[in-house]
Scaffold this motif. Structure first.
Motif, PDB file in Angstrom:
ATOM      1  N   ALA A   1      13.028   3.961   4.635  1.00 17.16           N
ATOM      2  CA  ALA A   1      13.644   2.656   4.902  1.00 17.16           C
ATOM      3  C   ALA A   1      13.156   1.616   3.891  1.00 17.16           C
ATOM      4  O   ALA A   1      13.947   0.793   3.406  1.00 17.16           O
ATOM      5  CB  ALA A   1      13.332   2.202   6.326  1.00 17.16           C
ATOM      6  N   LEU A   2      11.881   1.656   3.567  1.00 17.24           N
ATOM      7  CA  LEU A   2      11.351   0.714   2.577  1.00 17.24           C
ATOM      8  C   LEU A   2      11.982   0.933   1.210  1.00 17.24           C
ATOM      9  O   LEU A   2      12.283  -0.026   0.489  1.00 17.24           O
ATOM     10  CB  LEU A   2       9.834   0.853   2.459  1.00 17.24           C
ATOM     11  CG  LEU A   2       9.002   0.289   3.593  1.00 17.24           C
ATOM     12  CD1 LEU A   2       7.529   0.580   3.368  1.00 17.24           C
ATOM     13  CD2 LEU A   2       9.231  -1.202   3.734  1.00 17.24           C
ATOM     14  N   LEU A   3      12.193   2.190   0.849  1.00 12.83           N
ATOM     15  CA  LEU A   3      12.728   2.501  -0.477  1.00 12.83           C
ATOM     16  C   LEU A   3      14.201   2.130  -0.631  1.00 12.83           C
ATOM     17  O   LEU A   3      14.733   2.172  -1.734  1.00 12.83           O
ATOM     18  CB  LEU A   3      12.505   3.976  -0.807  1.00 12.83           C
ATOM     19  CG  LEU A   3      11.042   4.356  -1.027  1.00 12.83           C
ATOM     20  CD1 LEU A   3      10.909   5.858  -1.212  1.00 12.83           C
ATOM     21  CD2 LEU A   3      10.458   3.597  -2.207  1.00 12.83           C
ATOM     22  N   ARG A   4      14.853   1.752   0.460  1.00 12.60           N
ATOM     23  CA  ARG A   4      16.241   1.275   0.354  1.00 12.60           C
ATOM     24  C   ARG A   4      16.300  -0.112  -0.274  1.00 12.60           C
ATOM     25  O   ARG A   4      17.336  -0.523  -0.765  1.00 12.60           O
ATOM     26  CB  ARG A   4      16.901   1.255   1.730  1.00 12.60           C
ATOM     27  CG  ARG A   4      17.250   2.648   2.240  1.00 12.60           C
ATOM     28  CD  ARG A   4      18.258   2.587   3.374  1.00 12.60           C
ATOM     29  NE  ARG A   4      17.899   1.643   4.411  1.00 12.60           N
ATOM     30  CZ  ARG A   4      17.603   1.952   5.663  1.00 12.60           C
ATOM     31  NH1 ARG A   4      17.619   3.206   6.026  1.00 12.60           N
ATOM     32  NH2 ARG A   4      17.308   1.031   6.553  1.00 12.60           N
TER      33      ARG A   4
ATOM     34  N   TYR B   1      11.021  -3.007  -3.293  1.00 10.60           N
ATOM     35  CA  TYR B   1       9.988  -1.989  -3.113  1.00 10.60           C
ATOM     36  C   TYR B   1      10.130  -0.867  -4.138  1.00 10.60           C
ATOM     37  O   TYR B   1       9.131  -0.318  -4.601  1.00 10.60           O
ATOM     38  CB  TYR B   1       9.988  -1.450  -1.677  1.00 10.60           C
ATOM     39  CG  TYR B   1       9.666  -2.535  -0.689  1.00 10.60           C
ATOM     40  CD1 TYR B   1       8.450  -3.207  -0.737  1.00 10.60           C
ATOM     41  CD2 TYR B   1      10.588  -2.936   0.267  1.00 10.60           C
ATOM     42  CE1 TYR B   1       8.161  -4.227   0.152  1.00 10.60           C
ATOM     43  CE2 TYR B   1      10.308  -3.954   1.154  1.00 10.60           C
ATOM     44  CZ  TYR B   1       9.095  -4.598   1.087  1.00 10.60           C
ATOM     45  OH  TYR B   1       8.813  -5.619   1.963  1.00 10.60           O
ATOM     46  N   ARG B   2      11.365  -0.541  -4.515  1.00 19.22           N
ATOM     47  CA  ARG B   2      11.545   0.442  -5.584  1.00 19.22           C
ATOM     48  C   ARG B   2      10.953  -0.086  -6.891  1.00 19.22           C
ATOM     49  O   ARG B   2      10.319   0.654  -7.637  1.00 19.22           O
ATOM     50  CB  ARG B   2      13.027   0.790  -5.757  1.00 19.22           C
ATOM     51  CG  ARG B   2      13.571   1.652  -4.629  1.00 19.22           C
ATOM     52  CD  ARG B   2      14.930   2.251  -4.970  1.00 19.22           C
ATOM     53  NE  ARG B   2      15.906   1.273  -5.406  1.00 19.22           N
ATOM     54  CZ  ARG B   2      16.743   0.617  -4.605  1.00 19.22           C
ATOM     55  NH1 ARG B   2      16.708   0.831  -3.305  1.00 19.22           N
ATOM     56  NH2 ARG B   2      17.612  -0.238  -5.095  1.00 19.22           N
ATOM     57  N   ARG B   3      11.150  -1.382  -7.163  1.00 20.73           N
ATOM     58  CA  ARG B   3      10.570  -1.979  -8.369  1.00 20.73           C
ATOM     59  C   ARG B   3       9.043  -1.974  -8.296  1.00 20.73           C
ATOM     60  O   ARG B   3       8.367  -1.706  -9.296  1.00 20.73           O
ATOM     61  CB  ARG B   3      11.087  -3.404  -8.564  1.00 20.73           C
ATOM     62  CG  ARG B   3      12.515  -3.452  -9.080  1.00 20.73           C
ATOM     63  CD  ARG B   3      12.948  -4.854  -9.472  1.00 20.73           C
ATOM     64  NE  ARG B   3      12.964  -5.798  -8.354  1.00 20.73           N
ATOM     65  CZ  ARG B   3      13.972  -5.929  -7.494  1.00 20.73           C
ATOM     66  NH1 ARG B   3      15.056  -5.174  -7.619  1.00 20.73           N
ATOM     67  NH2 ARG B   3      13.911  -6.810  -6.514  1.00 20.73           N
ATOM     68  N   MET B   4       8.502  -2.228  -7.113  1.00 24.96           N
ATOM     69  CA  MET B   4       7.051  -2.210  -6.954  1.00 24.96           C
ATOM     70  C   MET B   4       6.499  -0.814  -7.231  1.00 24.96           C
ATOM     71  O   MET B   4       5.474  -0.652  -7.893  1.00 24.96           O
ATOM     72  CB  MET B   4       6.664  -2.666  -5.539  1.00 24.96           C
ATOM     73  CG  MET B   4       5.183  -2.919  -5.366  1.00 24.96           C
ATOM     74  SD  MET B   4       4.731  -3.440  -3.682  1.00 24.96           S
ATOM     75  CE  MET B   4       5.508  -5.041  -3.593  1.00 24.96           C
TER      76      MET B   4
ATOM     77  N   LEU C   1       0.828  -1.199   0.000  1.00 26.65           N
ATOM     78  CA  LEU C   1       0.000   0.000   0.000  1.00 26.65           C
ATOM     79  C   LEU C   1       0.866   1.254   0.000  1.00 26.65           C
ATOM     80  O   LEU C   1       0.573   2.225  -0.698  1.00 26.65           O
ATOM     81  CB  LEU C   1      -0.926  -0.024   1.215  1.00 26.65           C
ATOM     82  CG  LEU C   1      -2.024   1.012   1.289  1.00 26.65           C
ATOM     83  CD1 LEU C   1      -2.925   0.948   0.072  1.00 26.65           C
ATOM     84  CD2 LEU C   1      -2.841   0.808   2.558  1.00 26.65           C
ATOM     85  N   PHE C   2       1.954   1.231   0.772  1.00 23.76           N
ATOM     86  CA  PHE C   2       2.889   2.360   0.761  1.00 23.76           C
ATOM     87  C   PHE C   2       3.412   2.596  -0.658  1.00 23.76           C
ATOM     88  O   PHE C   2       3.441   3.726  -1.140  1.00 23.76           O
ATOM     89  CB  PHE C   2       4.066   2.130   1.713  1.00 23.76           C
ATOM     90  CG  PHE C   2       5.220   3.036   1.419  1.00 23.76           C
ATOM     91  CD1 PHE C   2       5.208   4.363   1.828  1.00 23.76           C
ATOM     92  CD2 PHE C   2       6.308   2.581   0.677  1.00 23.76           C
ATOM     93  CE1 PHE C   2       6.263   5.219   1.518  1.00 23.76           C
ATOM     94  CE2 PHE C   2       7.358   3.431   0.372  1.00 23.76           C
ATOM     95  CZ  PHE C   2       7.338   4.746   0.788  1.00 23.76           C
ATOM     96  N   CYS C   3       3.830   1.518  -1.319  1.00 25.16           N
ATOM     97  CA  CYS C   3       4.386   1.641  -2.674  1.00 25.16           C
ATOM     98  C   CYS C   3       3.362   2.243  -3.634  1.00 25.16           C
ATOM     99  O   CYS C   3       3.694   3.091  -4.459  1.00 25.16           O
ATOM    100  CB  CYS C   3       4.864   0.285  -3.185  1.00 25.16           C
ATOM    101  SG  CYS C   3       6.306  -0.343  -2.296  1.00 25.16           S
ATOM    102  N   CYS C   4       2.122   1.806  -3.518  1.00 22.29           N
ATOM    103  CA  CYS C   4       1.061   2.339  -4.372  1.00 22.29           C
ATOM    104  C   CYS C   4       0.845   3.829  -4.106  1.00 22.29           C
ATOM    105  O   CYS C   4       0.771   4.634  -5.033  1.00 22.29           O
ATOM    106  CB  CYS C   4      -0.226   1.554  -4.146  1.00 22.29           C
ATOM    107  SG  CYS C   4      -1.586   2.087  -5.202  1.00 22.29           S
TER     108      CYS C   4
END
Length: 123
Positions: free
Chosen positions: A43-46, A50-53, A12-15
């Motif tokens: 932290a998630l974007l490291r 998650y970057r690909r998502m 959901l964060f990625c979206c």
């Protein structure tokens, strides 16, 4: 917290990040605590997964430029103004950390006059 629930929150964060482009706001929308939202999102974007998502969501959400414009206009037209009203009605001016938590997306400018009154301009 179960890993399935956390996995859904990360997705959901990625979206939200793909849609909004704001790490802290996306993390808050996904359910992370406002106090740590920016750090949690960063932290998630490291992680490459998650970057690909985020890129996959962007490809879907932004393949049509008109859809992007429409989404922004919908957010302006139908977005909540509760945080703006909280700011206007508060007796004390909030500090920097409190201001970071407010959703002021629809606000184009805020002016305070000599008598303490406040003028808010919306887009």
């Amino acid at each position: 917290m179960g890993s399935s629930k956390e996995s859904k929150r990360r997705s959901l964060f990625c979206c939200h990040y793909a849609r909004l482009g704001d790490v802290a706001e996306a993390a808050r929308c996904a359910g992370y605590p406002p106090e740590t939202a920016a750090a949690d999102g960063a932290a998630l974007l490291r992680y490459g997964c998650y970057r690909r998502m985020v890129e996959q969501y962007r490809a879907v959400l932004h393949d049509d430029p008109a859809a992007c414009v429409r989404a922004g206009l919908e957010r302006l037209a139908f977005g909540r103004t509760n945080d703006v009203m909280q700011l206007v009605l508060s007796e004390e001016q909030p500090g920097g950390a409190a201001l970071d938590k407010l959703d002021l997306f629809a606000v184009s400018s805020i002016k305070r006059d000599r008598n303490g009154g406040m003028e808010v301009h919306f887009f």
